[in-house]
Design an enzyme around this catalytic site. Sequence first.
Site, PDB file in Angstrom:
ATOM      1  N   ARG A  55       0.810  -1.223   0.000  1.00  0.00           N
ATOM      2  CA  ARG A  55       0.000   0.000   0.000  1.00  0.00           C
ATOM      3  C   ARG A  55       0.846   1.277   0.000  1.00  0.00           C
ATOM      4  O   ARG A  55       0.657   2.171  -0.830  1.00  0.00           O
ATOM      5  CB  ARG A  55      -0.903   0.029   1.254  1.00  0.00           C
ATOM      6  CG  ARG A  55      -2.144  -0.772   1.148  1.00  0.00           C
ATOM      7  CD  ARG A  55      -2.530  -1.336   2.507  1.00  0.00           C
ATOM      8  NE  ARG A  55      -1.644  -2.450   2.784  1.00  0.00           N
ATOM      9  CZ  ARG A  55      -1.936  -3.706   2.481  1.00  0.00           C
ATOM     10  NH1 ARG A  55      -3.095  -3.995   2.005  1.00  0.00           N
ATOM     11  NH2 ARG A  55      -1.071  -4.674   2.695  1.00  0.00           N
ATOM     12  N   THR A  56       1.764   1.385   0.953  1.00  0.00           N
ATOM     13  CA  THR A  56       2.446   2.663   1.169  1.00  0.00           C
ATOM     14  C   THR A  56       3.321   3.047  -0.026  1.00  0.00           C
ATOM     15  O   THR A  56       3.303   4.190  -0.481  1.00  0.00           O
ATOM     16  CB  THR A  56       3.288   2.599   2.467  1.00  0.00           C
ATOM     17  OG1 THR A  56       2.463   2.051   3.501  1.00  0.00           O
ATOM     18  CG2 THR A  56       3.772   3.961   2.882  1.00  0.00           C
ATOM     19  N   LYS A  83      25.624  -5.361  -1.366  1.00  0.00           N
ATOM     20  CA  LYS A  83      27.100  -5.355  -1.367  1.00  0.00           C
ATOM     21  C   LYS A  83      27.640  -4.625  -0.147  1.00  0.00           C
ATOM     22  O   LYS A  83      28.829  -4.341  -0.049  1.00  0.00           O
ATOM     23  CB  LYS A  83      27.621  -4.667  -2.636  1.00  0.00           C
ATOM     24  CG  LYS A  83      27.173  -5.331  -3.931  1.00  0.00           C
ATOM     25  CD  LYS A  83      27.587  -4.473  -5.117  1.00  0.00           C
ATOM     26  CE  LYS A  83      26.831  -4.853  -6.369  1.00  0.00           C
ATOM     27  NZ  LYS A  83      26.876  -3.805  -7.380  1.00  0.00           N
ATOM     28  N   ARG A 105      11.048   3.809   4.104  1.00  0.00           N
ATOM     29  CA  ARG A 105      10.591   2.743   5.013  1.00  0.00           C
ATOM     30  C   ARG A 105      11.809   1.911   5.381  1.00  0.00           C
ATOM     31  O   ARG A 105      12.597   1.518   4.512  1.00  0.00           O
ATOM     32  CB  ARG A 105       9.543   1.849   4.359  1.00  0.00           C
ATOM     33  CG  ARG A 105       9.256   0.614   5.216  1.00  0.00           C
ATOM     34  CD  ARG A 105       8.051  -0.138   4.809  1.00  0.00           C
ATOM     35  NE  ARG A 105       6.834   0.599   5.120  1.00  0.00           N
ATOM     36  CZ  ARG A 105       5.620   0.068   5.062  1.00  0.00           C
ATOM     37  NH1 ARG A 105       5.471  -1.199   4.729  1.00  0.00           N
ATOM     38  NH2 ARG A 105       4.562   0.789   5.337  1.00  0.00           N
ATOM     39  N   HIS A 133       4.443   5.551  11.824  1.00  0.00           N
ATOM     40  CA  HIS A 133       3.967   5.507  10.439  1.00  0.00           C
ATOM     41  C   HIS A 133       2.979   6.683  10.292  1.00  0.00           C
ATOM     42  O   HIS A 133       1.766   6.491  10.200  1.00  0.00           O
ATOM     43  CB  HIS A 133       3.292   4.159  10.194  1.00  0.00           C
ATOM     44  CG  HIS A 133       3.034   3.819   8.755  1.00  0.00           C
ATOM     45  ND1 HIS A 133       3.206   4.714   7.713  1.00  0.00           N
ATOM     46  CD2 HIS A 133       2.606   2.654   8.189  1.00  0.00           C
ATOM     47  CE1 HIS A 133       2.894   4.101   6.577  1.00  0.00           C
ATOM     48  NE2 HIS A 133       2.529   2.862   6.831  1.00  0.00           N
TER      49      HIS A 133
HETATM   50  N1   CP Z   1      -0.498  -0.151   5.944  1.00  0.00           N
HETATM   51  C1   CP Z   1       0.718  -0.367   5.410  1.00  0.00           C
HETATM   52  O1   CP Z   1       1.709   0.262   5.779  1.00  0.00           O
HETATM   53  O2   CP Z   1       0.726  -1.326   4.427  1.00  0.00           O
HETATM   54  P1   CP Z   1       2.002  -1.758   3.565  1.00  0.00           P
HETATM   55  O3   CP Z   1       2.937  -2.483   4.483  1.00  0.00           O
HETATM   56  O4   CP Z   1       1.448  -2.651   2.467  1.00  0.00           O
HETATM   57  O5   CP Z   1       2.637  -0.509   3.026  1.00  0.00           O
END
Ligand code: CP
Length: 304
Positions: A55-56, A83, A105, A133
Amino acid sequence: MITHLLSAADLDRSTATLVLDTATEMATVAGREVKKLPTLRGRTVVNLFYEDSTRTRTSFEVAAKRLSADVINFSAKGSSVSKGESLKDTALTLQAMGADAVVIRHSASGAPHRLARWVDGSVVNAGDGTHEHPTQALLDAYTMRARLGTLEGLRVAIVGDVLHSRVARSNVLLLATLGAKVTLVSPPTLLPVGVGTWPCAVSYDLDAVLGAVDVVMMLRVQRERMNDSYFPSAREYARRYGLDVARAARLPEHAIVMHPGPMNRGMEIAPEVADSARATIVEQVANGVSVRMAVLYLLLGGKS
Ligand code: CP
């Protein structure tokens, strides 16, 4: 507006409301035949993903493209990270290619904060370890406001694996800022140390809470982060903390069911509940694009 979005705590009430109001404007773009604005033409957004995401990552990519930015998608898998290249060297390499914003992320809590010291552009935290998040919390708040009209005084239960959840932490911070009343519902083993200092209530009893909520947000049980036994069995967890059909029937009629995804269907949420009219799970994904457009626009739109 702020330079980076690293934590939901970076947002005071007026800034958070500005993001949500801007997202409402951005949502109108999704209904157009040509879903594009020229706002970030000539800007470059780097998606720097060291952890898996559906999603993100795609949501930030769609959001940046709808604002006409150039997008570089970087995944640690298949890159020079294998590496031994460090986060700092990777970031400086991408910056040399002209990144105006880096969306990161990472499995390490605090990685976005380190990155913000190394690069000139804006850094957006797209999930760091078990820490935060913030754009998920913003899209969740947007969804609650869109469905229920206001966040002030809203009664929100966040249920499940709080210990490993960056979504829970960011939601508690943002919802408190916006005037909602949050209760975390979890087995004691899945609550973090120091949760008593968070701006929310805590309960171990889902059935005691369900009848008096406007929102119930189910959290994914993050088994991949568990190196210990936090509950006797998946079946026992579902029996005590799963949102099954019988429990969902005891929610107030207007209450909505949320989940950030990905879901463990049959564990924290029954498939029938996840697919019911109360559930906002797919809506949350769609709203995520508008919210991330708003975040990128507000971070980059005013800069030359
Ligand atoms: N909700 C969320 O962060 O989903 P993803 O891990 O798919 O990005």
